[in-house]
Design a protein around this motif. Sequence first.
Motif, short mmCIF file in Angstrom:
data_model
loop_
_atom_site.label_atom_id
_atom_site.label_comp_id
_atom_site.label_asym_id
_atom_site.label_seq_id
_atom_site.Cartn_x
_atom_site.Cartn_y
_atom_site.Cartn_z
N PRO A 98 0.81 -1.22 0.00
CA PRO A 98 0.00 0.00 0.00
C PRO A 98 0.85 1.27 0.00
O PRO A 98 0.36 2.35 -0.30
N MET A 99 2.15 1.11 0.34
CA MET A 99 3.08 2.25 0.41
C MET A 99 4.49 1.69 0.35
O MET A 99 4.70 0.50 0.60
N ASP A 105 8.69 -8.84 8.42
CA ASP A 105 8.41 -10.25 8.69
C ASP A 105 7.44 -10.78 7.64
O ASP A 105 6.51 -10.08 7.23
N VAL A 106 7.68 -12.00 7.19
CA VAL A 106 6.76 -12.70 6.29
C VAL A 106 6.26 -13.91 7.06
O VAL A 106 7.05 -14.76 7.48
N GLN A 107 4.95 -14.00 7.28
CA GLN A 107 4.40 -15.03 8.15
C GLN A 107 3.74 -16.18 7.41
O GLN A 107 3.17 -17.07 8.03
N VAL A 108 3.82 -16.17 6.06
CA VAL A 108 3.24 -17.26 5.27
C VAL A 108 4.26 -17.71 4.23
O VAL A 108 5.21 -17.00 3.93
N VAL A 122 4.50 -8.18 7.71
CA VAL A 122 4.59 -6.90 8.40
C VAL A 122 5.45 -5.98 7.54
O VAL A 122 6.57 -6.34 7.15
N LEU A 123 4.92 -4.80 7.22
CA LEU A 123 5.59 -3.80 6.41
C LEU A 123 5.83 -2.56 7.27
O LEU A 123 4.89 -2.02 7.85
N GLU A 124 7.09 -2.15 7.35
CA GLU A 124 7.41 -0.92 8.09
C GLU A 124 7.43 0.23 7.08
O GLU A 124 8.12 0.17 6.06
N ALA A 125 6.65 1.26 7.37
CA ALA A 125 6.61 2.44 6.51
C ALA A 125 6.46 3.66 7.41
O ALA A 125 5.61 3.67 8.31
N MET A 126 7.26 4.67 7.19
CA MET A 126 7.22 5.91 7.96
C MET A 126 7.31 5.62 9.47
O MET A 126 6.55 6.16 10.26
N LYS A 127 8.20 4.72 9.84
CA LYS A 127 8.46 4.34 11.22
C LYS A 127 7.26 3.71 11.93
O LYS A 127 7.15 3.73 13.14
N MET A 128 6.33 3.16 11.13
CA MET A 128 5.17 2.47 11.69
C MET A 128 5.12 1.06 11.11
O MET A 128 5.41 0.85 9.93
N GLU A 129 4.74 0.11 11.95
CA GLU A 129 4.59 -1.26 11.49
C GLU A 129 3.15 -1.48 11.03
O GLU A 129 2.20 -1.18 11.75
N GLY A 148 13.47 -8.20 5.25
CA GLY A 148 14.60 -7.30 5.03
C GLY A 148 14.58 -6.59 3.68
O GLY A 148 15.37 -5.69 3.44
N GLU A 149 13.68 -6.99 2.80
CA GLU A 149 13.61 -6.40 1.47
C GLU A 149 12.84 -5.08 1.50
O GLU A 149 11.87 -4.94 2.24
N THR A 150 13.28 -4.10 0.70
CA THR A 150 12.52 -2.86 0.57
C THR A 150 11.59 -2.99 -0.63
O THR A 150 11.94 -3.62 -1.64
N VAL A 151 10.40 -2.40 -0.50
CA VAL A 151 9.41 -2.50 -1.58
C VAL A 151 8.89 -1.12 -1.93
O VAL A 151 8.93 -0.18 -1.13
N ASP A 152 8.41 -1.01 -3.17
CA ASP A 152 7.80 0.23 -3.66
C ASP A 152 6.28 0.13 -3.54
O ASP A 152 5.73 -0.98 -3.46
N LYS A 153 5.61 1.26 -3.59
CA LYS A 153 4.16 1.29 -3.56
C LYS A 153 3.63 0.48 -4.75
O LYS A 153 4.16 0.55 -5.85
N SER A 154 2.61 -0.32 -4.52
CA SER A 154 1.93 -1.16 -5.51
C SER A 154 2.77 -2.34 -5.99
O SER A 154 2.38 -3.03 -6.93
#
Length: 161
Positions: A98-99, A105-108, A122-129, A148-154
């Motif tokens: 979404p951002m 963490d990947v739980q599946v 779990v995705l950390e974005a803007m210092k929020m989980e 540990g991977e960084t992702v882009d929106k969408s």
Amino acid sequence: MEEKYKVTVNGNMEFEFTKEQVEALDLQKSVGGAAHVLKNNRSFKTELKKSHFLGRSYTVKVNSKPYEVKISNELDLLIEEMGLSLAAAQVINDIKAPMPGLILDVQVKEGDEVKEGDYLLVLEAMKMENTLTAPRDGVVKSVKVQKGETVDKSQLLIEME
């Protein structure tokens, strides 16, 4: 303005009723969802077998024969007339970020069965989980990211079957 209902039986027979017609039914309730109905000097024994209240669909036995019944009220009819649909929601197969952020963490994993609302990652974005959950019951087809991977929106994160 008179309140109307559209009733579809077994997906192919359609009937329209007003609230007054429904209230005028000669109906005697009995135990366990059963009722006795008189219509045009004929007697019908009815029984409610299954109910999906929010979807407005029911399985009803009339004289021991089952019928699938869908009831639409005036709002449902107006929405349908406008070409919209509340019930025909699109099935979501792709879970996308979404951002932009960092996967904490990947739980599946591929092949896991999930229920609607189960935690996926779990995705950390803007210092929020942000915990992303399953939008529906299903099976995880593939996991496209790892911890540990960084992702882009969408960006595609998880595919479901």
